[in-house]
Design an enzyme around this catalytic site. Structure first.
Site, PDB file in Angstrom:
ATOM      1  CG  HIS A  88      -2.012  -1.062   1.104  1.00 18.44           C
ATOM      2  ND1 HIS A  88      -1.815  -2.311   1.646  1.00 18.44           N
ATOM      3  CD2 HIS A  88      -3.249  -1.072   0.534  1.00 18.44           C
ATOM      4  CE1 HIS A  88      -2.887  -3.057   1.425  1.00 18.44           C
ATOM      5  NE2 HIS A  88      -3.770  -2.338   0.746  1.00 18.44           N
ATOM      6  N   GLY A 263     -10.246  -3.330  -0.352  1.00 19.26           N
ATOM      7  CA  GLY A 263     -11.104  -2.193  -0.033  1.00 19.26           C
ATOM      8  C   GLY A 263     -11.129  -1.949   1.457  1.00 19.26           C
ATOM      9  CB  SER A 310      -5.691  -4.985   0.029  1.00 23.36           C
ATOM     10  OG  SER A 310      -5.986  -3.979   0.966  1.00 23.36           O
ATOM     11  CD  GLU A 368       2.791  -6.013   4.179  1.00 23.61           C
ATOM     12  OE1 GLU A 368       3.507  -5.417   3.335  1.00 23.61           O
ATOM     13  OE2 GLU A 368       1.536  -5.942   4.181  1.00 23.61           O
TER      14      GLU A 368
END
Length: 423
Positions: A88, A263, A310, A368
């Site tokens: 991100h 989202g 995500s 991650e």
């Protein structure tokens, strides 16, 4: 206007003639410094993932002096924030030099070159209830069929030396006249007028999802439902609810979140899928009610792949935490250091600042940089997919049917009505 109470703002000042002189290189240095400071001040890890952030400012700051365009600046900003090794981290926008663009009109079709002319090979359409996107050729009264030839656009013959879309250059969202025939010549051809699309991706996506739904229903004898969740934002939530409400009475569900572009954090998605039956209500007429009324107690399987990221990482993770069923496909993207907004630059450009990172209830950093692993790994086979096959979907159906056979959802026997006389 005087600087005192009870002033009325009722007269506008004409600002159309105002101008501002900008020194781009000076502004770019300011933008670079702002980007560096945003990350320094708001990145979720004050230690900056162990990166010497002062050194990065000096290293990449020298490159700003070499930039010739605002696009160059974005390139340098991207390299700067990439040093954080975090998901991100994005950059974009600003005072870019962008040329005018000509839209290409689309009909929501595939073409094939046959007999010296372009033939309409396929007309895309979603499910019968998908009214939001439709091929112009499917509008009432048009009556163009698959297999017919597109011979001219606005009276200009279609040049087969070019791709068929060249005939629609500059005709996006415009009414055009199409010359159509069931043979590759002009004799007997007819003209129809349609309004072109500027984008047919949604139409193609709806057809893909509907084809998958039909394939799952056919392979399972109508026992399994299929739900595609494109993201975990508002659109994804709407799609999940819309498709769930139409299929919650199925004996089991295949949840497809491949290519899910994320989202929001999808805990509510799981709440909808994870609704155990708490009781039943006996009624005199019709079928007894289950409660919650809108729930599916059958087996569930989720499809994932490397383009699920995500929120698309989080969805299958929570699916696993809730023990809803196996994950089938390939490991997800691996990006759960999230973003929650950051200031814009003076010229409207942006960099994102990751402000929260995920760790488990055991106190370990998770997902991650790795993603969520499938329980059953299935690789895409391009040779099969080119022919319309889907090995991952096939395996998901196989697994759901196995679970359905092992643990079929069973309603309890209805109790006899009580004799409550005298109680």
């Amino acid at each position: 206007m005087e600087a005192k109470a009870d002033q009325k703002v009722d007269k506008k000042v004409d600002t159309s003639a105002l101008e501002m002189a900008v020194d781009p290189r000076a502004e770019w240095k300011q933008i670079f410094t702002d980007a560096w400071r945003f990350e320094r001040d708001f990145f979720y890890d004050p230690g900056m993932h162990g990166v010497n952030w002062a050194e990065m400012r000096a290293r990449y700051g020298k490159l700003i002096d070499q930039c010739a365009t605002r696009s160059d600046v974005n390139f340098v900003l991207g390299d700067l924030i990439a040093e954080l090794n975090s998901s991100h981290t994005y950059r974009g926008g600003g005072d870019l030099e962008e040329p005018l663009k000509r839209g290409v009109g689309l009909l929501g079709v595939d073409y094939s070159l046959e007999n010296g002319a372009y033939r309409i090979k396929k007309i895309y359409e979603g499910a019968p209830w998908d009214a939001e996107a439709r091929s112009p050729l499917k509008e009432p009264g048009i009556n163009v069929r698959e297999g017919e030839y597109l011979l001219a656009v606005n009276g200009v013959p279609v040049d087969t030396a070019k791709d068929p879309w060249a005939a629609f250059d500059g005709l996006s969202e415009k009414a055009v006249s199409l010359t159509i025939n069931d043979k590759p010549g002009m004799a007997g051809a007819r003209r129809v007028v349609v309004k072109t699309l500027d984008d047919d991706s949604r139409l193609r996506h709806l057809e893909w999802a509907q084809a998958n739904r039909e394939a799952v229903s056919k392979a399972s004898g109508g026992k399994l439902g299929y739900i595609y969740v494109p993201d975990t934002g508002t659109d994804g939530q709407n799609e999940l609810y819309r498709q769930f409400m139409g299929q919650f009475t199925k004996q089991g569900l295949v949840i497809d979140e491949r290519f899910n572009n994320g989202g929001q954090i999808p805990d509510r998605f799981i709440e909808l899928l994870n609704r155990p039956i708490l009781n039943y209500w006996r009624v005199r007429d019709g079928m007894d009610w289950q409660w919650p009324e809108f729930a599916n107690a059958g087996p569930k399987v989720m499809l994932i792949n490397g383009w699920s990221g995500s929120g698309g990482d989080c969805f299958p993770l929570y699916f696993r935490f809730a023990k809803l069923g196996p994950l089938v496909g390939r490991r997800t993207w691996g990006g759960l250091i999230g973003i929650s907004g950051s200031p814009a630059f003076v010229d409207g450009g942006i960099v994102t600042v990751p402000t929260f990172g995920m760790y488990s209830t055991e106190g370990r950093w998770i997902v991650e940089g790795h993603g969520v692993d499938p329980d059953i790994q299935v690789d895409d086979d391009p040779s099969l997919m080119l022919k319309g096959g889907d090995p991952q979907l096939d395996r998901a159906v196989q697994e759901a049917m196995r679970l359905l056979q092992e643990r079929p959802p069973v309603r309890p026997a209805k109790p006899a009505y009580e004799n409550r006389a005298g109680k």
